[in-house]
Structure formats: structure tokens, C-alpha cells
Design an enzyme around this catalytic site. Structure first.
Site, PDB file in Angstrom:
ATOM      1  CD  GLN A 192      -1.175   0.094   3.729  1.00 44.12           C
ATOM      2  OE1 GLN A 192      -1.545  -0.991   4.132  1.00 44.12           O
ATOM      3  NE2 GLN A 192      -1.563   1.229   4.289  1.00 44.12           N
TER       4      GLN A 192
ATOM      5  CB  CYS B 251      -4.943  -0.891   5.263  1.00 42.17           C
ATOM      6  SG  CYS B 251      -6.056   0.031   6.353  1.00 42.17           S
TER       7      CYS B 251
ATOM      8  CG  HIS C 240      -3.292  -2.534   9.327  1.00 42.12           C
ATOM      9  ND1 HIS C 240      -3.212  -1.745   8.197  1.00 42.12           N
ATOM     10  CD2 HIS C 240      -2.557  -3.644   9.048  1.00 42.12           C
ATOM     11  CE1 HIS C 240      -2.455  -2.353   7.301  1.00 42.12           C
ATOM     12  NE2 HIS C 240      -2.045  -3.502   7.792  1.00 42.12           N
TER      13      HIS C 240
ATOM     14  CG  ASN D  19       0.169  -6.286   6.652  1.00 41.87           C
ATOM     15  OD1 ASN D  19      -0.658  -5.459   6.261  1.00 41.87           O
ATOM     16  ND2 ASN D  19       1.002  -6.038   7.643  1.00 41.87           N
TER      17      ASN D  19
END
Ligand SMILES: *[C@@H]1O[C@H](CO)[C@@H](O)[C@H](O)[C@H]1NC(C)=O
Ligand SMILES: *[C@@H]1O[C@H](CO)[C@@H](O)[C@H](O)[C@H]1NC(C)=O
Ligand SMILES: *[C@@H]1O[C@H](CO)[C@@H](O)[C@H](O)[C@H]1NC(C)=O
Length: 341
Positions: free
Chosen positions: A140, A146, A285, A305
């Protein structure tokens, strides 16, 4: 004329300031055995600083992070490791501002059915990566997107499961076009699912590539690209909240978007193993649960992630599963959602 004059004065100031600071920086550098470690880190990650002053400030932060990592290593008894990574010159506050900007929605959320509520049996382990439903790790960058990465990973997953085709889809389309979210300033995965369903689909990463990581900006939505529907979904559902077993029912069937508290230094410097915290439950997040398994009696989630492959286990983190708190580790069971197709 006025502009170039100011420009010259600034330049001169920077030059003088730089020369003045060179002396103090070299004294600090000579004395500090960690300075060569910092220099190695700088070249490894291609870091560039605008001035020697900034470099010295970054060195102080690097030292603090280095000491945190060493003391965590020396503490022992942990099922995970921490290490220097690309975030090593950021304070935890700076790190959070840049990479953990998700905010839990205040007020009531939509109530949705949960189609995996009453499953009688699910596999003891599942990994959607080996089942071909997960695209490579993305990054990102310096943008609070996110939510878009989390949503896209879940859409890529259900799309592969239903069609057999693993297609990398566009986060930039969501950042630019989903007006229910706020681009680099944040958003919600379930708003993104809703937007994609109403838009009639989402285009490919190739057609609408991600650029906000370096530009940190949202751009005007390209409606030509938005009318290309490489993958479709029908809507979304929430997983029953505060229940890791409900989350497991969902993850057994498809990748699921989860919100977590990624605010600790341990999370910032996680480099492998089964993460057990410390972390809170203030969701900041969004990531994607793409499986679960057990190692030596410890259950864990496999979590994708969006911080590039140099963070964690090639971009992934294993997070302890079935902890005593119903919120799940770092609050991961508080707000899970997934797209329907
Ligand atoms: C699950 O079971 C409950 C209780 O029997 C029922 O009310 C609910 O509709 C069921 N949900 C689904 C998705 O089948
Ligand atoms: C929008 O996307 C189309 C198709 O990729 C492209 O031809 C066009 O130049 C884009 N428009 C803008 C304003 O970037
Ligand atoms: C798991 O157990 C095996 C065998 O007892 C041991 O060799 C290994 O180090 C353990 N792994 C972890 C991550 O604790």
C-alpha cells in the site's frame, strides 16, 4: 524574480546548515558503534535523507528501534521474532500515522445474514494460498488504503473460488472511485464490497494499476476503467462479531477481511513465527485472513498484509488463534466481513 531570490536564500541556508551539522554528526558517528549498522540499513533499503540533520534524527529513532528489537530478542520465551525492516527509522507514532490509519466505524453497522453460521464441520486447517485463491503480496506504500487492499484480497479469493480464475484486482479503482470511502485517508472493506457490487464489478490491477503508494494522492476516477468488470460480487456479509469460531467458519470457506490493532512496536518489527502480542483492540489496520492452522499445539490465523514482502513472513503474519478474549488477538474477531458471490 522574487521566487528565485527566495529559492537562492533557502539553498544557501541549507548548505550552511549542512556544513555546520556535518561536524556534530561525525562526532556522534565516530562514537556510536551502531552508526555502521544504520549505514548498512540505509543502503539495504535505499533510504535517502534530505539533510544531515534529518539523518541524525533518523539515527536516534533507529537506535531506539534497534534497542527495542534487541531487548525483545533477549527476553526469550516468545513464539515469534522481531527484526530490522524498512520501518526501522520511524517512531511507532509515525508508523501508525502512515500505515495504520483504519478507524472503526462509529455508530451502528448494517445487520447482515451470516451464511456460515451453522456449519457442522470445518477442516482443521486451511490455506487459501496453496489452494490458489491468493495473489502475491502487494504494498500500500505511504497511503492509508489498507481497506482497499483488504477488500480486494477477499474479492480475489471468492472470485477464484467461484470461477477458478485467480485475477489480481485493482485497489486504485477503489481509492479513486469509491466515494463512500476516503482513498488514502481511510475507508471500510464492507463499504468497498458494497461499492463493487453496485458498480457491477471491479477491474484488474493491470488495467488500473496502483500508484497512490508513492504519490499518496487520490486521483480522478477513470470511469472507462471502472466500466471494465473483470470480477463481480453480489454484496457482503459480516461474520458474527466477537467469535473466533464464527470467523473460522467463514475462513474455512473463503478469505475474509479483518480489522486489527497493529499499533505496537512488536507488530511494526514482526519478522516471523506466531505473533502473540502485545497489542490492543483499537482497530487501526485492515488485513485479510487467508487460512488457519496449528503448530505445536498453538492455533493460528494466516494473515495477508499489504506492506510488501520485506515485512513479516514474506508479507504474511501468523497470529495466535482461539485466545481467551472473544475479541481475538489484536481485536481480529471484532469486525470481520467478506464479499458474497
Ligand atoms: C442458523 O441457525 C439459527 C437457529 O436455528 C437460525 O435462526 C438461523 O437462520 C440459521 N442460519 C443460517 C444461515 O442457516
Ligand atoms: C482512462 O482509461 C482509459 C482506458 O485505460 C485510457 O485510455 C484513458 O486515457 C484514461 N483516462 C484518463 C483521463 O487517464
Ligand atoms: C515445534 O516442535 C518441534 C518438535 O518438538 C520443535 O523442533 C520446533 O522447534 C517447535 N517449533 C516451534 C516454532 O516452537
Amino acid at each position: 524574480m522574487a521566487f528565485s531570490y527566495r529559492c537562492f536564500v533557502t539553498l544557501l541556508f541549507v548548505l550552511l546548515f549542512g556544513v555546520f551539522n556535518r561536524a556534530s554528526i561525525s562526532i556522534a558517528a565516530v562514537d556510536d558503534p551502531l552508526f555502521p549498522v544504520f549505514e548498512n540499513w540505509i543502503s539495504e533499503y535505499g533510504q535517502v535523507y534530505g539533510s544531515l540533520t534529518e539523518k541524525l534524527q533518523r539515527f536516534q529513532i533507529f537506535k531506539n528501534n534497534f534497542q527495542f528489537i534487541e531487548s525483545t530478542k533477549n527476553r526469550g520465551g516468545l513464539t515469534y521474532t522481531v527484526g530490522l525492516n524498512k520501518f526501522a527509522d520511524l517512531t511507532n507514532e509515525e508508523f501508525l500515522q502512515r500505515y495504520a490509519t483504519y478507524k472503526t466505524r462509529s455508530g451502528s453497522k448494517a445487520s447482515t445474514p451470516f451464511m456460515y453460521a451453522n456449519l457442522t464441520s470445518i477442516p482443521t486447517s486451511i490455506d487459501w494460498r496453496t489452494l490458489g485463491a491468493v495473489t502475491p503480496i502487494k504494498d500500500q506504500g505511504n497511503c492509508g488504503s489498507c481497506w482497499a487492499f483488504s477488500a480486494v484480497a477477499s474479492i480475489e479469493g471468492i472470485n477464484q473460488i467461484k470461477t477458478g480464475n485467480l485475477i489480481s484486482l485493482s485497489e486504485q479503482e477503489l481509492v479513486d472511485c469509491d466515494s463512500t470511502c476516503k482513498g488514502c485517508s481511510g475507508g471500510y472493506e464492507y463499504y468497498a464490497f458494497d461499492w463493487v457490487a453496485k458498480n457491477g464489478g471491479i477491474t484488474t490491477e493491470t488495467n488500473y494499476p496502483y500508484i497512490s503508494g508513492t504519490t499518496k494522492g487520490n486521483f480522478k476516477c477513470n470511469t472507462t476503467k471502472t466500466s471494465d468488470h473483470a470480477a463481480t460480487i453480489t454484496g457482503y456479509q459480516f461474520v458474527t462479531t466477537y467469535s473466533e469460531s464464527a470467523l473460522a467458519n467463514a475462513v474455512a470457506n473463503q478469505p475474509v477481511s479483518i480489522a486489527i490493532d497493529a499499533s505496537g512496536s512488536a507488530f511494526q518489527f514482526y519478522s516471523g513465527g506466531i505473533f502473540t502480542g502485545p497489542c490492543g483492540t483499537t482497530l487501526d489496520h485492515a488485513v485479510t485472513a487467508v487460512g488457519y492452522d496449528t503448530l505445536n499445539g498453538t492455533n493460528y490465523w494466516i494473515v495477508k498484509n499489504s506492506w510488501g514482502t520485506s515485512w513479516g513472513e514474506s508479507g504474511y503474519i501468523r497470529m495466535q488463534k482461539d485466545i481467551s478474549s472473544t475479541a481475538g488477538l489484536c481485536g481480529l474477531a471484532i469486525e470481520p466481513s467478506y464479499p458474497t458471490k
